[in-house]
Design an enzyme around this catalytic site. Structure first.
Site, PDB file in Angstrom:
ATOM      1  N   LYS A 184     149.765  26.011 -52.758  1.00  0.00           N
ATOM      2  CA  LYS A 184     151.033  25.288 -52.596  1.00  0.00           C
ATOM      3  C   LYS A 184     150.737  23.850 -52.130  1.00  0.00           C
ATOM      4  O   LYS A 184     149.589  23.507 -51.896  1.00  0.00           O
ATOM      5  CB  LYS A 184     151.938  26.032 -51.612  1.00  0.00           C
ATOM      6  CG  LYS A 184     152.331  27.426 -52.115  1.00  0.00           C
ATOM      7  CD  LYS A 184     153.272  27.374 -53.309  1.00  0.00           C
ATOM      8  CE  LYS A 184     153.207  28.588 -54.201  1.00  0.00           C
ATOM      9  NZ  LYS A 184     153.864  29.789 -53.749  1.00  0.00           N
TER      10      LYS A 184
HETATM   11  C1  PLP Z   1     154.512  31.127 -54.001  1.00  0.00           C
HETATM   12  C2  PLP Z   1     155.916  31.460 -54.219  1.00  0.00           C
HETATM   13  C3  PLP Z   1     156.565  32.439 -53.481  1.00  0.00           C
HETATM   14  C4  PLP Z   1     155.847  33.345 -52.532  1.00  0.00           C
HETATM   15  O1  PLP Z   1     155.214  32.699 -51.492  1.00  0.00           O
HETATM   16  P1  PLP Z   1     154.319  33.569 -50.493  1.00  0.00           P
HETATM   17  O2  PLP Z   1     154.098  32.656 -49.341  1.00  0.00           O
HETATM   18  O3  PLP Z   1     153.058  33.873 -51.251  1.00  0.00           O
HETATM   19  O4  PLP Z   1     155.071  34.779 -50.145  1.00  0.00           O
HETATM   20  C5  PLP Z   1     157.912  32.647 -53.684  1.00  0.00           C
HETATM   21  N1  PLP Z   1     158.593  31.936 -54.592  1.00  0.00           N
HETATM   22  C6  PLP Z   1     158.009  30.983 -55.342  1.00  0.00           C
HETATM   23  C7  PLP Z   1     158.834  30.208 -56.321  1.00  0.00           C
HETATM   24  C8  PLP Z   1     156.643  30.732 -55.203  1.00  0.00           C
HETATM   25  O5  PLP Z   1     156.055  29.821 -55.969  1.00  0.00           O
END
Ligand code: PLP
Length: 386
Positions: A184
Site C-alpha cells: 500500500k
Molecule cells: C488491501 C485492501 C484491503 C485489505 O487491506 P488489509 O489491510 O490487507 O486487510 C481492502 N480493500 C482494498 C480495496 C484493498 O486494496
C-alpha cells in the site's frame, strides 16, 4: 543487469524503519503500547480527523465498522464488486446481504447514479472504494445516504493522500479504513487504521479491537490504579503491535514524498503511453481531485492489440516486467456467484473491466529508468502484433 526483474509492487523500507523497530524490540514492550498511540496521533494530525484507531488490518477496520453500526442478519449493504475480497467479505461475515452496484466505466468507482436503484428498506450502509486512489464522488454519495438514512463506510485502502475538493480522504468520513499491507502507499508490515469522527465510537473501537475488555493493558502503566479490566462485550483480537506502529510512524513521515514520486512516474507513463492504439489509460479527468496513485491502471483492447489481458501480462513477464490486475470483479468469484446466482453480465462495466485492466509497476522504490524500461516493453509488445 540485463535479467533484472521489475516487480509490479514493492515496499520501501530503509534504515529509519529498521532503527525504530530495533528500539521497540529492545524496549521490552512488544504489543500495543505507546508507539501505537503515537502512530494514531500522527495519523490523526496528518488527516485532520477526530479519531484514528490502529487495528490489525483494513479488513478488521471494515469489519468493526459494520459491528459498530449493528449491521447483521436481515440487513443489506451496498458496495462495488470491483474491489478486493475483504470489502464484501466483511458484509457476509456479519451475516448481512451484499448488494453489488455496478461501477462507472471511466472511473471504475461505484456508479453514483445506480446507487438509488439498489436501496431498499433493508439497506443499512454503503461501502465505497476509492479505486486506485481516485476518490468517489463522496459529496453526492453522502447526500444519498442522508436522504435514505444509511451509513457511509469508506474503504480507503488505496486512497492515503488522495483529496477531493481540497479535503483529504478520511478527514471528514463517518468511517474510513486504511491499510498498511506491504504494497500500500505506506506499510507497517501489516495493519490498518479506522477513522471515525465520533469520539464515542472511537472508544468503542478500542474495546472491540482488544478482546472486548474495558481497559487495555497499556493503560495500566499510565495510572496508579490496579489493572482491573472486565469484559464489556465479546470482542476481537484486532490490535496493532508497537513493532508495526514503529514502521508505520517512519513511513507516514515519508508519505508525501512517496506519493510525489508515484505522481511523477505516473506522469511519465501518461506522456509515453497516451497515444498507443488499443491501450486506454485509467486517468479520469477530474480537476478537483488529488490522486494517491496507488495503482497505475491501463486497459487492453484485445481486438486492437491482438493479445488478451492475460497474454499481455505474459508478454510483459517474458520481458522481466511484473504486472498484476485489480480486480476480478467479486461477482465472478465462486462464493458470490453461487450464493447470489450472478451472471457474468450482472454488472457489465465491472465484468468488462475485469478482462481489460492491468496494473503496471508503480512504487517509490522504483528507479526512474525502470519506468522507461516498462514503457519500452509495452511499445515493443504492441509493435509485434502489427
Ligand atoms: C488491501 C485492501 C484491503 C485489505 O487491506 P488489509 O489491510 O490487507 O486487510 C481492502 N480493500 C482494498 C480495496 C484493498 O486494496
Amino acid at each position: 543487469m540485463k535479467n533484472k526483474i521489475i516487480p509490479y509492487a514493492q515496499p520501501y523500507i530503509k534504515r529509519e524503519e529498521m532503527k525504530s523497530v530495533l528500539q521497540v524490540l529492545k524496549s521490552g514492550w512488544l504489543t500495543s503500547g505507546k508507539v501505537v498511540e503515537k502512530f494514531e496521533n500522527n495519523f490523526k494530525d496528518y488527516l485532520g480527523c477526530a479519531n484514528a484507531v490502529a487495528v490489525s488490518s483494513a479488513t478488521a477496520a471494515l469489519h468493526i465498522s459494520l459491528i459498530l453500526n449493528n449491521i447483521g442478519k436481515g440487513d443489506e449493504v451496498i458496495t462495488s464488486p470491483f474491489t478486493f475480497a475483504s470489502t464484501a467479505n466483511v458484509i457476509e461475515l456479519v451475516g448481512a446481504t451484499t448488494v453489488f452496484c455496478d461501477i462507472d466505466y471511466k472511473t471504475l468507482n461505484i456508479d453514483v447514479n445506480e446507487i438509488k436503484n439498489k436501496i431498499t428498506n433493508k439497506t443499512k450502509a454503503i461501502i465505497v472504494v476509492h479505486f486506485a486512489g481516485i476518490p468517489c464522488n463522496i459529496v453526492a454519495i453522502k447526500q444519498i445516504a442522508e436522504r435514505y438514512k444509511i451509513k457511509v463506510i469508506e474503504d480507503a485502502a488505496h486512497a492515503l493522500g488522495s483529496e477531493i475538493n481540497s479535503r483529504k480522504i478520511g478527514s471528514d468520513s463517518e468511517f474510513a479504513a486504511f491499510s498498511f499491507y506491504p504494497i500500500k502507499n505506506i506499510t507497517a508490515a501489516e495493519g490498518g487504521m479506522l477513522i471515525t469522527n465520533e469520539p464515542v465510537l472511537g472508544e468503542r473501537i478500542k474495546i472491540l479491537r482488544w478482546y472486548g475488555l474495558s481497559e487495555a493493558v497499556w493503560s495500566r502503566k499510565k495510572s496508579d490504579k490496579l489493572y482491573d479490566s472486565v469484559v464489556l462485550t465479546p470482542g476481537y483480537k484486532y490490535n496493532m503491535t508497537d513493532i508495526q506502529a514503529a514502521i508505520g510512524i517512519e513511513q507516514l513521515k515519508k508519505l508525501n514524498n512517496f506519493n510525489k514520486i508515484r505522481a511523477d512516474y505516473a506522469k511519465i507513463y501518461i506522456e509515453e503511453l497516451s497515444n498507443i492504439e488499443g491501450i486506454e489509460l485509467h486517468i479520469p479527468n477530474m480537476n478537483n481531485i488529488i490522486n494517491s496513485w496507488h495503482l497505475f491502471v491501463i486497459r487492453i483492447n484485445k481486438k486492437i492489440i491482438g493479445f488478451s489481458r492475460d497474454e499481455f501480462c505474459f508478454e510483459l513477464k517474458k520481458r522481466n516486467i511484473g504486472s498484476s490486475y485489480h480486480y476480478k470483479s467479486l461477482h465472478l468469484h465462486p462464493y458470490y456467484k453461487q450464493k447470489y446466482s450472478f451472471f457474468d453480465n450482472s454488472f457489465p462495466n465491472a465484468f468488462q473491466a475485469s478482462q481489460e485492466v492491468i496494473s503496471l509497476p508503480l512504487y517509490p522504490k522504483m528507479k526512474r529508468k525502470d519506468i522507461f524500461t516498462v514503457i519500452k516493453a509495452i511499445k515493443n509488445i504492441c509493435h509485434i502484433t502489427k
